[in-house]
Design a protein around this motif. Structure first.
Motif, PDB file in Angstrom:
ATOM      1  N   ASP A   1      48.012  31.771  37.408  1.00 14.43           N
ATOM      2  CA  ASP A   1      47.743  33.215  37.489  1.00 14.43           C
ATOM      3  C   ASP A   1      48.101  33.810  38.846  1.00 14.43           C
ATOM      4  O   ASP A   1      47.772  34.961  39.132  1.00 14.43           O
ATOM      5  N   ASP A   2      48.790  33.045  39.691  1.00 19.45           N
ATOM      6  CA  ASP A   2      49.213  33.524  41.004  1.00 19.45           C
ATOM      7  C   ASP A   2      50.726  33.709  40.997  1.00 19.45           C
ATOM      8  O   ASP A   2      51.469  32.765  40.694  1.00 19.45           O
ATOM      9  N   VAL A   3      51.208  34.911  41.298  1.00 17.12           N
ATOM     10  CA  VAL A   3      52.630  35.234  41.144  1.00 17.12           C
ATOM     11  C   VAL A   3      53.559  34.352  41.979  1.00 17.12           C
ATOM     12  O   VAL A   3      54.521  33.789  41.437  1.00 17.12           O
TER      13      VAL A   3
ATOM     14  N   GLY B   1      41.494  41.510  31.839  1.00 16.01           N
ATOM     15  CA  GLY B   1      41.374  42.955  31.684  1.00 16.01           C
ATOM     16  C   GLY B   1      41.902  43.495  30.378  1.00 16.01           C
ATOM     17  O   GLY B   1      42.096  44.700  30.224  1.00 16.01           O
ATOM     18  N   LYS B   2      42.141  42.617  29.393  1.00 13.55           N
ATOM     19  CA  LYS B   2      42.686  43.047  28.099  1.00 13.55           C
ATOM     20  C   LYS B   2      41.893  42.406  26.967  1.00 13.55           C
ATOM     21  O   LYS B   2      41.236  41.381  27.154  1.00 13.55           O
TER      22      LYS B   2
ATOM     23  N   LEU C   1      40.209  45.222  38.800  1.00 13.73           N
ATOM     24  CA  LEU C   1      39.663  44.095  39.541  1.00 13.73           C
ATOM     25  C   LEU C   1      38.275  44.445  40.057  1.00 13.73           C
ATOM     26  O   LEU C   1      38.007  45.585  40.452  1.00 13.73           O
ATOM     27  N   ALA C   2      37.399  43.450  40.067  1.00 14.02           N
ATOM     28  CA  ALA C   2      36.052  43.683  40.580  1.00 14.02           C
ATOM     29  C   ALA C   2      36.119  43.978  42.076  1.00 14.02           C
ATOM     30  O   ALA C   2      36.913  43.385  42.813  1.00 14.02           O
ATOM     31  N   ASP C   3      35.272  44.895  42.525  1.00 15.36           N
ATOM     32  CA  ASP C   3      35.260  45.260  43.940  1.00 15.36           C
ATOM     33  C   ASP C   3      34.531  44.183  44.744  1.00 15.36           C
ATOM     34  O   ASP C   3      33.770  43.373  44.204  1.00 15.36           O
TER      35      ASP C   3
ATOM     36  N   ARG D   1      39.950  39.064  44.977  1.00 17.22           N
ATOM     37  CA  ARG D   1      39.167  39.868  44.040  1.00 17.22           C
ATOM     38  C   ARG D   1      39.188  39.255  42.644  1.00 17.22           C
ATOM     39  O   ARG D   1      40.184  38.660  42.227  1.00 17.22           O
ATOM     40  N   VAL D   2      38.090  39.403  41.941  1.00 13.42           N
ATOM     41  CA  VAL D   2      37.916  38.760  40.639  1.00 13.42           C
ATOM     42  C   VAL D   2      38.451  39.646  39.514  1.00 13.42           C
ATOM     43  O   VAL D   2      38.214  40.859  39.500  1.00 13.42           O
ATOM     44  N   ILE D   3      39.176  39.024  38.562  1.00 11.76           N
ATOM     45  CA  ILE D   3      39.684  39.745  37.394  1.00 11.76           C
ATOM     46  C   ILE D   3      38.668  39.642  36.259  1.00 11.76           C
ATOM     47  O   ILE D   3      38.299  38.539  35.867  1.00 11.76           O
TER      48      ILE D   3
END
Length: 512
Positions: free
Chosen positions: A212-214, A239-240, A302-304, A326-328
């Protein structure tokens, strides 16, 4: 329970006794020999069912390893275990799956479900790569992790679980490390064992990318592209939630996915500098790099950062330097479905039953009808021209509709002529599933008028002989057909081979 005949009652009793006997035999076959400790050679006691949760589970992990039991599954039992898969793929397909070697990088919510199903389906060798540990927040999406696994490496968690399913029939190689793309750091992580692999020995049959890291994802894909290794990659699952918007395509087609967009840009920058990569055709080659993505717009951000993180310093909370902090927000069902989809695609390719993923929205009835009529008109005009050239003036004088509906199939000067061998349903199959809404020559899709054309004029116009061409490609195709009698001469040789390989994989009848 009553029986009409004594024979029926006797048969039922016999069946019950036979089933009981088989169950007993299976239990005996699956005898689990407790491993002895190195110090006193005595058997270790099994773990108590009331094991308490320990977040610092180093001692629990060691205790678990001592209490693991050897599971030997006899061939006849394993055969029954995989019988449903063999019915689907056939003996040859199942043999290919069992002999396959697959590398999976990233064993979180997506990768764990992929590894889980590949092992259950019979894949013989899996190398699992992930540096991370199971956390409490992992439990909403991981395929098999429990509270007992919190704190241990994700790959070890998977191996423990899968061993209970596959026993000695799946060789699972664990790498508790992060893929970096640096050979010195990675060691032999990317090297397939010489004795493994269906095709070229020592070459991975498939690599599954669930990172999950580009930047890390781009390095892995770049390695596979440069070494001609088949790779199936998963885009963003966080997020989907709408599973009806999932698609499988090439990397260029993936849209409305921020991760896919960033990955394309990073790959382009990386591989443009590499002398071994001639062009960027891999972006449109789904047979080289296939991706599963969601076209759904992200519904949560993304969570703050918490106040605690802000006070102590955000940089202190990253698991690894230079990676997202930051957490997804993740709904556990989405990574599970995407992971299962990766496994399905890999298994169908290995088992000789690959599918052609649909790209984009389905064609409406009016569009299908229009494309079909254009194709029939094209075929009718082609037949009329051949008949005129053959001086068959009587047949050539018939109207387009008469020529299309009344003339029987035949050969004229080496070319097959006759009514269309497809219907409007076949049009959608060819357009969406075979060619994925793209011109087979240029790969163009958006803003391009696409039409159907017969590929080899010496063969009938069924699904295995129809291509999708854009306006420019169609003009060149027709010019080559007029000049040499074969429109295929307008297509470069290597591309022509790819087109014919795609046609060979089609069904003659899309409803078959």
């Amino acid at each position: 329970m009553s029986f009409n005949k004594n024979g029926s009652k006797a048969a039922a009793v016999t069946g019950f006794m036979l089933g009981s006997a088989i169950t007993t035999l299976v239990s005996l076959y699956l005898t689990r020999t407790t491993r002895t400790s190195g110090n006193n050679g005595t058997a270790q006691k099994s773990r108590s069912s009331s094991t308490s949760l320990s977040l610092s589970s180093a001692s629990a992990s060691a205790s678990s390893r001592q209490n693991e039991k050897e599971i030997i599954i006899p061939p006849e039992i394993r055969s029954e275990q995989l019988s449903r898969n063999e019915l689907y793929f056939g003996p040859a397909g199942m043999e290919s799956i069992v002999g396959a070697s697959i590398l999976i990088v990233g064993l979180g919510g997506v990768g764990s479900h992929t590894a889980h199903m590949l092992a259950r389906a019979g894949v013989g060798y899996l190398r699992l790569v992930d540096f991370d540990q199971v956390t409490l927040s992992s439990l909403n999406r991981h395929a098999c992790a429990t509270l007992e696994d919190v704190g241990i490496p994700k790959v070890e968690c998977l191996k423990r679980f899968l061993y209970k399913v596959c026993g000695n029939h799946c060789d699972i190689d664990l790498r508790v490390q992060m893929y970096t793309g640096d050979v010195e750091k990675d060691g032999d992580m990317m090297t397939c064992p010489p004795s493994k692999g269906n095709g070229q020995k020592g070459k991975w049959d498939i690599v599954i990318d669930a990172i999950d890291d580009v930047p890390t994802k781009a390095r892995l894909l770049a390695h596979c592209i440069k070494n001609d290794i088949r790779v199936i990659s998963c885009m963003g699952a966080g997020g989907k939630s709408d599973m009806t918007r999932l698609h499988i395509s090439d990397l260029k087609t993936a849209s409305r996915d921020p991760l896919a967009s960033k990955l394309r840009q990073t790959l382009k920058r990386t591989l443009k500098k590499d002398k071994d990569v001639k062009d960027l055709s891999f972006l449109e080659d789904v047979d080289q790099v296939a991706v599963i993505y969601s076209s759904e717009k992200v519904v949560v951000k993304l969570a703050d950062f918490t106040e605690e993180q802000k006070k102590e310093g955000i940089h202190k909370f990253g698991a690894v330097d230079n990676m997202r902090i930051r957490v997804i927000p993740v709904l556990g069902t989405m990574p599970a479905i995407m992971g299962q989809s990766l496994a399905a695609m890999a298994l169908c390719e290995l088992g000789g039953k690959p599918f052609n993923p649909m790209s984009g929205e389905r064609l409406g009835r009016n569009v299908r009808h229009k494309l079909f009529q254009h194709f029939k008109n094209r075929e009718s005009k082609f037949r009329q021209r051949l008949e005129i050239e053959a001086k068959e003036e009587e047949d050539a004088s018939k109207s387009v509709s008469d020529a299309d509906e009344t003339n029987s199939p035949r050969m004229i000067n080496g070319s097959w002529v006759g009514p269309a061998q497809i219907d409007s349903d076949d049009v959608e199959y060819v357009f969406s599933e075979v060619w994925r809404n793209r011109c087979c020559v240029s790969g163009d899709t958006l803003g391009t008028v696409l039409e159907l054309s017969r590929w080899d004029l010496s063969k009938p116009c069924h699904c295995k002989n129809i291509v999708l061409l854009g306006v420019k490609a169609m003009v060149k195709f027709d010019e080559a057909m007029a000049a040499s009698g074969d429109g295929r001469n307008s297509v470069p040789y290597e591309l022509r081979q790819k087109i014919e390989a795609r046609l060979a994989s089609c069904k003659v009848d899309s409803r078959a």
